[in-house]
Design an enzyme around this catalytic site. Structure first.
Site, PDB file in Angstrom:
ATOM      1  N   HIS A  73      39.506  42.562  45.342  1.00  0.00           N
ATOM      2  CA  HIS A  73      38.250  41.964  45.801  1.00  0.00           C
ATOM      3  C   HIS A  73      37.107  42.517  44.960  1.00  0.00           C
ATOM      4  O   HIS A  73      37.018  43.736  44.760  1.00  0.00           O
ATOM      5  CB  HIS A  73      37.934  42.387  47.249  1.00  0.00           C
ATOM      6  N   HIS A  88      45.733  41.437  45.219  1.00  0.00           N
ATOM      7  CA  HIS A  88      44.433  40.882  44.840  1.00  0.00           C
ATOM      8  C   HIS A  88      43.370  41.961  44.888  1.00  0.00           C
ATOM      9  O   HIS A  88      43.347  42.796  45.776  1.00  0.00           O
ATOM     10  CB  HIS A  88      44.045  39.697  45.723  1.00  0.00           C
TER      11      HIS A  88
END
Ligand code: 5GP
Ligand code: ZN
Length: 135
Positions: free
Chosen positions: A100, A98
């Site tokens: 951010h 992921h």
């Protein structure tokens, strides 16, 4: 597999979705570091960014920058951090790649830089030589 982000992708867990394309989805972080903090994740499960296909990683960045630009206008942030934590020691808690995207505000309380050291020639040559064999 018991992956919380795969469950979000499959619709088993709700999220505030911002956008998606064929390969990635972006949604607001449930515990935002700042106002507007969102995550961009691949729809296919990979644990580490450096082990995911490079075109998929490029795709995350394409989705992220588009939304980041809209965020800048909508929330009037003053800057943005794009961060990927890969591995536990790097702060990765959820084992699904992921990115951010953290909007920054002049009056927020987040500190950069991390403590810095000195560049050494041995590390430079080890790394440069190994990259030749990897790419
Ligand atoms: P990491 O520390 O692994 O880089 O970051 C994981 C991020 O995922 C954290 O910022 C955390 O708040 C976020 N997160 C964890 N579980 C959920 C969830 O169920 N929904 C959403 N929207 N974000 C989550
Ligand atoms: Zn997953």
């Amino acid at each position: 597999m018991d992956c919380i982000f795969c469950k979000i992708i499959n619709g088993e867990i709700p999220c505030h979705k911002l956008a998606e394309n064929d390969h990635a989805i972006a949604f607001l972080d449930i515990m935002p570091i700042t106002k507007g903090h969102f995550l961009v994740i691949p729809k296919k499960h990979f644990e580490f960014a450096e082990e995911a296909p490079e075109d998929l990683m490029a795709n995350l960045m394409i989705l992220a920058t588009g939304i980041a630009s809209a965020t800048k206008k909508a929330l009037k942030c003053d800057g943005i951090n794009f961060i990927i934590n890969s591995g536990k020691i790097a702060g990765q808690v959820v084992p699904h790649v992921h990115l951010h995207v953290v909007p920054r505000y002049n009056d927020d309380a987040i500190c950069w830089p991390w403590p810095q050291g000195e560049l050494d020639n041995e590390t430079a040559s080890v790394l440069i030589n190994s990259i030749v064999n990897e790419l």
